[in-house]
Design a protein around this motif. Structure first.
Motif, mmCIF file in Angstrom:
data_model
loop_
_atom_site.group_PDB
_atom_site.id
_atom_site.type_symbol
_atom_site.label_atom_id
_atom_site.label_comp_id
_atom_site.label_asym_id
_atom_site.label_seq_id
_atom_site.Cartn_x
_atom_site.Cartn_y
_atom_site.Cartn_z
ATOM 1 N N THR A 1 -31.379 -96.628 -90.461
ATOM 2 C CA THR A 1 -30.552 -96.531 -89.279
ATOM 3 C C THR A 1 -31.243 -95.652 -88.257
ATOM 4 O O THR A 1 -32.191 -94.946 -88.549
ATOM 5 C CB THR A 1 -29.168 -95.943 -89.613
ATOM 6 N N GLN B 1 -33.280 -92.075 -88.617
ATOM 7 C CA GLN B 1 -33.456 -91.706 -90.009
ATOM 8 C C GLN B 1 -34.903 -91.841 -90.429
ATOM 9 O O GLN B 1 -35.667 -92.595 -89.852
ATOM 10 C CB GLN B 1 -32.587 -92.590 -90.906
ATOM 11 N N GLN C 1 -30.502 -85.004 -86.537
ATOM 12 C CA GLN C 1 -29.590 -86.107 -86.806
ATOM 13 C C GLN C 1 -28.573 -85.748 -87.879
ATOM 14 O O GLN C 1 -27.480 -86.261 -87.910
ATOM 15 C CB GLN C 1 -30.404 -87.329 -87.272
ATOM 16 N N HIS C 2 -28.949 -84.828 -88.801
ATOM 17 C CA HIS C 2 -28.070 -84.440 -89.892
ATOM 18 C C HIS C 2 -27.888 -82.929 -89.901
ATOM 19 O O HIS C 2 -28.420 -82.242 -90.769
ATOM 20 C CB HIS C 2 -28.651 -84.893 -91.233
ATOM 21 N N ALA D 1 -21.617 -96.916 -94.094
ATOM 22 C CA ALA D 1 -22.420 -95.949 -93.338
ATOM 23 C C ALA D 1 -21.744 -95.542 -92.044
ATOM 24 O O ALA D 1 -21.288 -96.380 -91.278
ATOM 25 C CB ALA D 1 -23.788 -96.546 -93.020
ATOM 26 N N TRP E 1 -23.270 -92.605 -89.375
ATOM 27 C CA TRP E 1 -24.121 -91.474 -89.051
ATOM 28 C C TRP E 1 -23.685 -90.911 -87.706
ATOM 29 O O TRP E 1 -23.898 -91.518 -86.660
ATOM 30 C CB TRP E 1 -25.593 -91.876 -89.020
ATOM 31 N N SER F 1 -25.435 -91.098 -83.958
ATOM 32 C CA SER F 1 -26.394 -92.188 -83.801
ATOM 33 C C SER F 1 -25.884 -93.174 -82.749
ATOM 34 O O SER F 1 -24.677 -93.241 -82.479
ATOM 35 C CB SER F 1 -26.599 -92.918 -85.126
ATOM 36 N N GLU G 1 -22.958 -95.361 -83.948
ATOM 37 C CA GLU G 1 -21.812 -94.728 -84.597
ATOM 38 C C GLU G 1 -20.508 -95.490 -84.359
ATOM 39 O O GLU G 1 -19.719 -95.695 -85.293
ATOM 40 C CB GLU G 1 -21.645 -93.285 -84.125
ATOM 41 N N PRO H 1 -18.714 -89.913 -92.844
ATOM 42 C CA PRO H 1 -19.911 -89.189 -92.381
ATOM 43 C C PRO H 1 -20.231 -87.965 -93.220
ATOM 44 O O PRO H 1 -21.399 -87.674 -93.484
ATOM 45 C CB PRO H 1 -19.553 -88.797 -90.936
ATOM 46 N N PHE I 1 -21.987 -88.989 -96.442
ATOM 47 C CA PHE I 1 -23.399 -89.312 -96.255
ATOM 48 C C PHE I 1 -24.251 -88.055 -96.189
ATOM 49 O O PHE I 1 -25.338 -87.996 -96.776
ATOM 50 C CB PHE I 1 -23.583 -90.146 -94.982
ATOM 51 N N VAL I 2 -23.776 -87.051 -95.476
ATOM 52 C CA VAL I 2 -24.537 -85.807 -95.376
ATOM 53 C C VAL I 2 -24.547 -85.087 -96.723
ATOM 54 O O VAL I 2 -25.585 -84.610 -97.184
ATOM 55 C CB VAL I 2 -23.952 -84.897 -94.274
ATOM 56 N N THR J 1 -30.435 -91.111 -96.582
ATOM 57 C CA THR J 1 -31.280 -91.274 -95.401
ATOM 58 C C THR J 1 -31.788 -92.693 -95.237
ATOM 59 O O THR J 1 -32.552 -92.970 -94.311
ATOM 60 C CB THR J 1 -32.502 -90.332 -95.468
#
Length: 269
Positions: free
Chosen positions: A42, A45, A58-59, A140, A142, A145, A148, A222, A225-226, A231
């Motif tokens: 994505t 990433q 990004q994260h 997903a 992120w 992004s 999003e 979200p 994912f973190v 990734t």
């Protein structure tokens, strides 16, 4: 070098993410020639082989991260005291019997080329492991992004289907509709019309789409994912420990065999 990975490596070098050329060489050989396609990563990433030691822009670090809450578990009442959640794949609490010996959690996006490629092989793999593996999915999102808003809409669609018990029947159909037929399912009316065309009562679909439980799951995604350091899409994590992805498996075709090895390596829960 594969064009997608070459571009990723160049961006990583420019951003100071690579500490040594050997890492770039390892990433360049991770996928066979011609196996890459759009949407492997994505926006913003890096493949897991290029993941920086510290969080990227990004994260950013997120306070009070927690992993997955089991599907169907009610959200806590306002002001209620909530016990800390166990890490993804941790042993079940005392007195709680796990449904199956292992759990595989797929992280995906409906508009991801490689997620779509994995869907049928993953379903076939899950069928072979019905006795010992529970398959769950996390859509997903992120944060920050360019995709999003679309990811949030697709996550809402997924969680609505999950709430209605329709994921097994319609997951592959959603991928085909979005990826091959270019259906825009990012708003309630379009999603409801699509659902009705595929045999779901429109009133039931709208109620689930607007439900507080679906709202909560979309907001949780979200952070999940973190928390689980995802990734690359798709990524599948087995028992909260081992994981695989196209980069790590030499392409999507290698992921089912990699999952077999991960299940064999993990002790039964």
């Amino acid at each position: 070098m594969n064009p997608l990975l070459r571009t990723t490596v160049l961006f990583a070098v420019a951003g100071g993410l690579l500490a040594a050329p050997a890492v770039a060489a390892q990433a360049a050989t991770a996928l066979p020639a011609g196996s890459a396609g759009p949407q492997l990563l994505t926006s913003g990433q890096q493949p897991s082989l290029l993941r920086p030691a510290a969080p990227t822009q990004q994260h950013p670090p997120v306070a009070a991260l927690r992993p997955l809450r089991p599907v169907g578990q009610a959200a806590p009442a306002p002001g209620a005291t909530v016990a800390p959640a166990a890490p993804l794949g941790a042993p079940p609490a005392a007195g709680h019997k796990a449904e199956r010996a292992h759990e595989a959690v797929e992280f995906f996006w409906y508009d991801c080329y490689h997620s779509a490629q994995l869907e049928q092989p993953l379903e076939n793999w899950a069928d072979r492991h019905r006795a010992d593996v529970t398959l769950r999915r996390v859509p997903a999102i992120w944060t920050g992004s360019p995709d999003e808003a679309v990811q949030r809409a697709h996550a809402r669609l997924y969680y609505t289907l999950e709430r209605l018990g329709e994921v097994d029947r319609l997951q592959a159909t959603v991928f085909r509709s979005i990826r091959e037929q270019h259906a825009d399912l990012t708003n309630e009316n379009a999603a409801t019309d699509w659902a009705a065309a595929h045999g779901i009562d429109a009133t039931r679909f709208r109620a689930a789409y607007r439900s507080a439980e679906v709202d909560r799951l979309v907001e949780d995604a979200p952070r999940v994912f973190v928390a689980d350091k995802v990734t690359e899409l798709p990524t599948v994590i087995v028992d909260g420990a081992g994981r695989t992805s196209p980069t790590q498996s030499g392409g999507v075709d290698g992921m089912p065999a990699a999952l077999d090895r991960l299940v064999a390596e993990q002790p039964a829960g």
